[in-house]
Design a protein around this motif. Structure first.
Motif, PDB file in Angstrom:
ATOM      1  N   TYR A 128    -103.224  51.319 -27.217  1.00 44.59           N
ATOM      2  CA  TYR A 128    -103.758  52.001 -26.041  1.00 44.59           C
ATOM      3  C   TYR A 128    -105.103  51.414 -25.613  1.00 44.59           C
ATOM      4  O   TYR A 128    -105.951  51.108 -26.449  1.00 44.59           O
ATOM      5  N   ILE A 129    -105.309  51.290 -24.297  1.00 43.90           N
ATOM      6  CA  ILE A 129    -106.601  50.842 -23.791  1.00 43.90           C
ATOM      7  C   ILE A 129    -107.523  52.031 -23.538  1.00 43.90           C
ATOM      8  O   ILE A 129    -108.730  51.870 -23.443  1.00 43.90           O
ATOM      9  N   ALA A 130    -106.939  53.218 -23.424  1.00 40.69           N
ATOM     10  CA  ALA A 130    -107.705  54.457 -23.306  1.00 40.69           C
ATOM     11  C   ALA A 130    -106.913  55.547 -24.010  1.00 40.69           C
ATOM     12  O   ALA A 130    -105.678  55.568 -23.929  1.00 40.69           O
ATOM     13  N   GLY A 159    -107.270  43.255 -14.757  1.00 39.24           N
ATOM     14  CA  GLY A 159    -107.653  44.361 -15.623  1.00 39.24           C
ATOM     15  C   GLY A 159    -107.203  45.683 -15.047  1.00 39.24           C
ATOM     16  O   GLY A 159    -107.171  45.867 -13.835  1.00 39.24           O
ATOM     17  N   GLY A 160    -106.872  46.572 -15.947  1.00 40.87           N
ATOM     18  CA  GLY A 160    -106.362  47.874 -15.565  1.00 40.87           C
ATOM     19  C   GLY A 160    -104.877  47.926 -15.866  1.00 40.87           C
ATOM     20  O   GLY A 160    -104.125  47.024 -15.501  1.00 40.87           O
ATOM     21  N   ALA A 161    -104.448  48.980 -16.543  1.00 38.45           N
ATOM     22  CA  ALA A 161    -103.075  49.049 -17.037  1.00 38.45           C
ATOM     23  C   ALA A 161    -102.027  49.038 -15.931  1.00 38.45           C
ATOM     24  O   ALA A 161    -101.032  48.320 -16.029  1.00 38.45           O
ATOM     25  N   ALA A 162    -102.220  49.803 -14.884  1.00 39.15           N
ATOM     26  CA  ALA A 162    -101.204  49.877 -13.833  1.00 39.15           C
ATOM     27  C   ALA A 162    -101.088  48.547 -13.090  1.00 39.15           C
ATOM     28  O   ALA A 162     -99.983  48.045 -12.862  1.00 39.15           O
ATOM     29  N   ASN A 175    -109.713  45.372 -24.574  1.00 36.12           N
ATOM     30  CA  ASN A 175    -109.830  45.993 -25.887  1.00 36.12           C
ATOM     31  C   ASN A 175    -108.743  47.055 -25.980  1.00 36.12           C
ATOM     32  O   ASN A 175    -108.483  47.766 -25.002  1.00 36.12           O
ATOM     33  N   LEU A 176    -108.107  47.163 -27.158  1.00 29.42           N
ATOM     34  CA  LEU A 176    -107.119  48.208 -27.343  1.00 29.42           C
ATOM     35  C   LEU A 176    -107.100  48.693 -28.778  1.00 29.42           C
ATOM     36  O   LEU A 176    -107.646  48.045 -29.664  1.00 29.42           O
ATOM     37  N   PHE A 185    -101.548  49.455 -23.268  1.00 24.48           N
ATOM     38  CA  PHE A 185    -101.863  48.108 -22.803  1.00 24.48           C
ATOM     39  C   PHE A 185    -100.624  47.482 -22.169  1.00 24.48           C
ATOM     40  O   PHE A 185    -100.696  46.865 -21.123  1.00 24.48           O
ATOM     41  N   PHE A 186     -99.492  47.617 -22.836  1.00 30.21           N
ATOM     42  CA  PHE A 186     -98.245  47.040 -22.339  1.00 30.21           C
ATOM     43  C   PHE A 186     -97.442  48.083 -21.582  1.00 30.21           C
ATOM     44  O   PHE A 186     -97.413  49.246 -21.947  1.00 30.21           O
ATOM     45  N   THR A 187     -96.767  47.626 -20.554  1.00 25.73           N
ATOM     46  CA  THR A 187     -95.924  48.475 -19.737  1.00 25.73           C
ATOM     47  C   THR A 187     -94.458  48.200 -20.086  1.00 25.73           C
ATOM     48  O   THR A 187     -94.158  47.208 -20.749  1.00 25.73           O
ATOM     49  N   ALA A 188     -93.576  49.072 -19.629  1.00 30.64           N
ATOM     50  CA  ALA A 188     -92.148  48.818 -19.795  1.00 30.64           C
ATOM     51  C   ALA A 188     -91.782  47.601 -18.946  1.00 30.64           C
ATOM     52  O   ALA A 188     -92.224  47.476 -17.808  1.00 30.64           O
TER      53      ALA A 188
END
Length: 188
Positions: A15-17, A125-128, A9-10, A157-160
């Motif tokens: 953002y997820i959080a 799951g988990g952003a990192a 969920n975002l 949610f997305f990283t570089a």
């Protein structure tokens, strides 16, 4: 080869959080959305968690089916969560339970190894952790459940990425409250 899915969920701004790891913006999901997540989780054969998501999930779901107001779907989700094999990637977590094993080494190497095995789909799951898998080109599918709220900052949610990732849209769906699912597969 196993399929690796990243879905969460975002917020509309990605953002997820929110700042301070606040996930209160999502509120309780509609029955329809919760059922969709349950159906998704039933199809997963291995859950891959980073530390923060593990702490969030393991704080509630081991006994989620024993809560006084638990719905039939929540009871099933808790049971499925306990029964599904899980891997937690962390160098700070000391102990895991509920059909879970701990990996403190190279997450990308372990996910690559797990993906090469025979078996059903895996969810990361988990952003990192998901960000590391994204940068390594390991994600096969993105399930983005967007809520109509803007939080301005937090955990994205997305990283570089080091390079582009081209995707194919495979599903869209609207849920009560203006929540929208978009599901994409990675173009290989």
């Amino acid at each position: 080869m196993r399929k690796l899915i990243y879905g969460m969920n975002l917020t509309l701004d990605g953002y997820i959080a929110a700042a301070g790891d606040d996930i209160g913006w999502s509120g309780p999901p509609s029955d329809e959305l919760f059922q969709w997540w349950l159906d998704q989780e039933r199809a997963i054969s291995l859950l891959l968690y980073g530390r923060k998501l593990w702490e969030t999930m393991s704080a509630y779901w081991p006994t989620g089916d024993q809560q006084p107001n638990a719905t039939p779907a929540e009871i099933e989700f808790a049971r499925n969560w306990r029964d599904t094999p899980k891997v937690v990637f962390s160098s700070t977590v000391d102990k895991v339970d509920w059909n879970t094993r701990l990996v403190s080494g190279d997450a990308v190497a372990e996910i690559t190894r797990l993906k090469a095995e025979d078996g059903g789909p895996m969810r990361v799951g988990g952003a990192a952790l998901a960000g590391a898998a994204m940068r390594a080109g390991l994600i096969d599918e993105y399930a983005i459940v967007t809520h109509p709220v803007l939080v301005g900052s937090g955990t994205p949610f997305f990283t570089a990425l080091d390079s582009w990732a081209s995707l194919n849209l495979v599903e869209t769906r609207t849920f009560p409250g203006g929540v929208v699912l978009t599901r994409y597969e990675t173009r290989r």
